[in-house]
Design a protein around this motif. Structure first.
Motif, mmCIF file in Angstrom:
data_model
loop_
_atom_site.group_PDB
_atom_site.id
_atom_site.type_symbol
_atom_site.label_atom_id
_atom_site.label_comp_id
_atom_site.label_asym_id
_atom_site.label_seq_id
_atom_site.Cartn_x
_atom_site.Cartn_y
_atom_site.Cartn_z
ATOM 1 N N ALA A 92 0.832 -1.205 0.000
ATOM 2 C CA ALA A 92 0.000 0.000 0.000
ATOM 3 C C ALA A 92 0.868 1.258 0.000
ATOM 4 N N ASN A 93 1.991 1.198 0.714
ATOM 5 C CA ASN A 93 2.914 2.327 0.720
ATOM 6 C C ASN A 93 3.466 2.576 -0.676
ATOM 7 N N MET A 94 3.763 1.510 -1.406
ATOM 8 C CA MET A 94 4.261 1.640 -2.763
ATOM 9 C C MET A 94 3.189 2.202 -3.690
ATOM 10 N N GLU A 95 1.945 1.738 -3.544
ATOM 11 C CA GLU A 95 0.869 2.239 -4.398
ATOM 12 C C GLU A 95 0.615 3.716 -4.157
ATOM 13 N N ALA A 96 0.777 4.170 -2.909
ATOM 14 C CA ALA A 96 0.628 5.600 -2.630
ATOM 15 C C ALA A 96 1.707 6.406 -3.349
ATOM 16 N N ALA A 97 2.917 5.868 -3.433
ATOM 17 C CA ALA A 97 3.983 6.548 -4.168
ATOM 18 C C ALA A 97 3.673 6.588 -5.659
ATOM 19 N N LYS A 98 3.033 5.556 -6.184
ATOM 20 C CA LYS A 98 2.708 5.522 -7.614
ATOM 21 C C LYS A 98 1.747 6.641 -8.001
ATOM 22 N N VAL A 99 0.904 7.057 -7.074
ATOM 23 C CA VAL A 99 -0.009 8.160 -7.370
ATOM 24 C C VAL A 99 0.779 9.421 -7.716
ATOM 25 N N GLU A 100 1.818 9.709 -6.931
ATOM 26 C CA GLU A 100 2.652 10.878 -7.213
ATOM 27 C C GLU A 100 3.436 10.692 -8.504
ATOM 28 N N VAL A 101 3.863 9.476 -8.782
ATOM 29 C CA VAL A 101 4.620 9.226 -10.013
ATOM 30 C C VAL A 101 3.729 9.419 -11.232
ATOM 31 N N ARG A 102 2.474 9.015 -11.155
ATOM 32 C CA ARG A 102 1.550 9.229 -12.275
ATOM 33 C C ARG A 102 1.379 10.711 -12.561
ATOM 34 N N ARG A 103 1.314 11.513 -11.519
ATOM 35 C CA ARG A 103 1.230 12.959 -11.732
ATOM 36 C C ARG A 103 2.496 13.490 -12.385
ATOM 37 N N ALA A 104 3.636 12.944 -11.988
ATOM 38 C CA ALA A 104 4.897 13.373 -12.610
ATOM 39 C C ALA A 104 4.942 12.983 -14.082
ATOM 40 N N ILE A 105 4.377 11.823 -14.427
ATOM 41 C CA ILE A 105 4.322 11.406 -15.832
ATOM 42 C C ILE A 105 3.459 12.367 -16.634
ATOM 43 N N SER A 106 2.336 12.762 -16.067
ATOM 44 C CA SER A 106 1.440 13.686 -16.782
ATOM 45 C C SER A 106 2.102 15.032 -16.997
ATOM 46 N N ARG A 107 2.917 15.455 -16.050
ATOM 47 C CA ARG A 107 3.620 16.733 -16.227
ATOM 48 C C ARG A 107 4.785 16.624 -17.215
ATOM 49 N N ARG A 108 5.340 15.433 -17.346
ATOM 50 C CA ARG A 108 6.547 15.273 -18.158
ATOM 51 C C ARG A 108 6.252 15.282 -19.653
ATOM 52 N N THR A 109 5.190 14.616 -20.094
ATOM 53 C CA THR A 109 4.941 14.474 -21.520
ATOM 54 C C THR A 109 3.458 14.559 -21.815
ATOM 55 N N ASN A 110 3.154 15.046 -23.038
ATOM 56 C CA ASN A 110 1.787 15.097 -23.531
ATOM 57 C C ASN A 110 1.538 14.061 -24.619
ATOM 58 N N ASP A 111 2.552 13.273 -24.935
ATOM 59 C CA ASP A 111 2.429 12.251 -25.963
ATOM 60 C C ASP A 111 1.606 11.075 -25.418
ATOM 61 N N PRO A 112 0.438 10.766 -25.992
ATOM 62 C CA PRO A 112 -0.395 9.672 -25.462
ATOM 63 C C PRO A 112 0.319 8.325 -25.462
ATOM 64 N N ALA A 113 1.102 8.041 -26.500
ATOM 65 C CA ALA A 113 1.793 6.749 -26.569
ATOM 66 C C ALA A 113 2.843 6.625 -25.465
ATOM 67 N N GLU A 114 3.590 7.697 -25.237
ATOM 68 C CA GLU A 114 4.617 7.667 -24.205
ATOM 69 C C GLU A 114 3.988 7.577 -22.821
ATOM 70 N N ARG A 115 2.901 8.293 -22.613
ATOM 71 C CA ARG A 115 2.200 8.198 -21.323
ATOM 72 C C ARG A 115 1.697 6.787 -21.074
ATOM 73 N N LYS A 116 1.122 6.180 -22.103
ATOM 74 C CA LYS A 116 0.615 4.824 -21.948
ATOM 75 C C LYS A 116 1.729 3.848 -21.625
ATOM 76 N N ARG A 117 2.886 4.014 -22.289
ATOM 77 C CA ARG A 117 4.015 3.127 -22.021
ATOM 78 C C ARG A 117 4.460 3.240 -20.569
ATOM 79 N N MET A 118 4.576 4.478 -20.070
ATOM 80 C CA MET A 118 5.019 4.679 -18.694
ATOM 81 C C MET A 118 3.980 4.173 -17.694
ATOM 82 N N PHE A 119 2.710 4.465 -17.942
ATOM 83 C CA PHE A 119 1.667 4.002 -17.038
ATOM 84 C C PHE A 119 1.627 2.472 -16.979
#
Length: 472
Positions: A86-113
């Motif tokens: 659960a601690n790891m999943e909470a960290a993933k929430v912040e990482v998903r936000r960082a991914i959204s800020r990093r790129t607007n490319d749908p393919a790259e976002r999907k790969r990272m997610f």
């Protein structure tokens, strides 16, 4: 859907409580060992499971160091590994936000997610860096809990109608019998929490079995605004949970006075210790600065608050099949510096309990909960959309001159916000303000020039003056 219920021990023998405390202390060592060995990126993040940990400990003989029964430490390992996950999943929430800020490319976002979801982020430099940033190594601070598997305890009712719970102790085939203050036997896996000489038995039940879940929901569509004086106010102007403000304020004032007296006694004890009168200091700390009574009072207050809020939410769902509420998971900050007394009262505000109640009751009773972006809903007039001034429980529109009840005005704005095509749930507040201002400017430019013509005078007559008050 599962909901948690709590049963409490009643007049538990001090010797039994001491035995349970010792067992919980030893199981706390098990938790600490799990966090120390596997609470890092190379453990749960690499796909390690609790059964593999148990097999390793059995092979290495580590389990013999704790002095508890096999089922007790195995369930504790499983619970601790779940906490790490659960601690790891909470960290993933912040990482998903960082991914959204990093790129607007749908393919790259999907790969990272996808890589993040499948725990394959270690090979991606950006994802690995973000996970190390947001997933800090945890530390166990739980030394007062015992997890009991469903097939390792039993319940029985004595001749006086009292319910007893028997759980395994530290020795094989020796059970610890705990009297409970309820007649409803707990089911499933139990979590025993030891607090201030009392045992809390936490267990889960199916929400469909609850009587409140059988109540049908309404068929209307209502917006609700959270408050301090009332738990909720709907878009029809009806308050729900009107006793919440009195409950929170009285408890806050009581805590202020109690803490003032305790601080004075603590100062006397410290001064006595400095003078060498350690006996007096010890008497004051034992008889006047304990935590048992304080913790029980706090538990009773939390129970009353939860009852008030859940009752208010049930009243809303009785009328509404669709409940539109602001997203209460966001953090709220303000620039205005408030007095200490108000800050202390607001610190006891129950935003989290309100969010839990809305989600739980809506799911159990079959109503739809629609979260919306509530930015500036309490600062704009629901009739004309312009910004106004709020003072206490009154909101005055500076354009149309109407004085609204502030929570009702906000609830109506929240209701309208659900169908807003421009303001999404996660639209930043500064963009929301710009959208609202642009709408106001466009509306103003379509109005004729303000003068004293009869047409203008007739239009102004359609709006009530500033002294009018409406609860629409």
């Amino acid at each position: 859907m599962k909901v948690t219920r709590i049963a409490y021990s009643a007049r538990l023998n001090p010797g039994k409580y001491a035995a349970l405390v010792e067992q919980a202390r030893r199981l706390g060592r098990v938790r600490s060992e799990v966090w120390q060995r596997y609470g890092s990126i190379l453990a749960v993040g690499s796909g390690l499971r609790d059964r593999q940990v148990r097999d390793r400990w059995l092979a290495d003989g580590i389990h013999a160091l704790f002095g508890v029964l096999a089922n007790a430490w195995k369930e504790t390992v499983r619970d601790a590994m779940a906490d790490i996950g659960a601690n790891m999943e909470a960290a993933k929430v912040e990482v998903r936000r960082a991914i959204s800020r990093r790129t607007n490319d749908p393919a790259e976002r999907k790969r990272m997610f996808t890589a993040l979801q499948a725990d394959q982020w270690a090979s991606d430099p950006f994802l690995a860096r973000q996970m190390r940033k947001h997933w800090k190594r945890g530390r166990n601070r739980t030394h007062d809990q015992i997890v009991v598997r469903a097939d390792k305890y039993n319940t029985a009712v004595d001749g006086r109608g009292r319910l007893w719970l028997a759980i395994p102790g530290l020795e094989p085939r020796k059970m610890v019998r705990i009297p409970l203050s309820t007649t409803v036997a707990p089911t499933g896996t139990l979590r025993l929490i030891l607090r201030s000489g009392r045992v809390e038995v936490h267990y889960q039940i199916d929400a469909a079995q609850m009587r409140s879940s059988q109540r049908p929901c309404g068929d209307r569509r209502l917006g609700v605004d959270k408050g301090y004086t009332e738990a909720l106010t709907d878009s029809d102007g009806q308050p729900h949970g009107a006793g919440l403000g009195v409950l929170l304020s009285s408890e806050s004032d009581r805590l202020k006075e109690r803490n003032r007296r305790r601080a004075k006694l603590r100062s006397i004890a410290n001064n006595a210790a400095l003078r060498g009168d350690h006996a007096k200091a010890h008497r004051i700390k034992v008889n006047n600065l304990g935590t048992v009574k304080r913790d029980r009072q706090a538990a009773r207050h939390r129970a009353r608050v939860r009852t008030e809020i859940f009752t208010a939410v049930h009243e809303v769902v009785d009328e509404a099949g669709t409940v539109i509420a602001e997203d209460l998971t966001k953090r709220f900050t303000g620039r205005k510096k408030l007095p200490k007394n108000i800050n202390r009262r607001l610190a006891a505000w129950t935003k989290g309990v309100t969010a839990e109640a809305l989600k739980s009751v809506s799911e159990r009773r079959g109503s739809a909960l629609v979260p919306v972006n509530a930015a500036y809903t309490s600062q704009t007039c629901h009739r004309c959309g312009r910004f106004g001034r709020r003072s206490g429980d009154r909101f005055r529109c500076t354009c149309c001159g109407v004085v609204w009840q502030a929570d009702v005005n906000a609830a109506i704005n929240i209701l309208h916000r659900a169908g807003d095509p421009d303001i999404a749930l996660h639209t930043p507040h500064h963009k929301v303000k710009q959208i609202l201002q642009d709408r106001t400017d466009r509306h103003r430019t379509r109005l004729p020039v303000q003068d004293s013509s009869p047409a203008t005078a007739g239009r102004r007559a359609n709006y009530p003056n500033g002294s009018a008050t409406s609860n629409e």
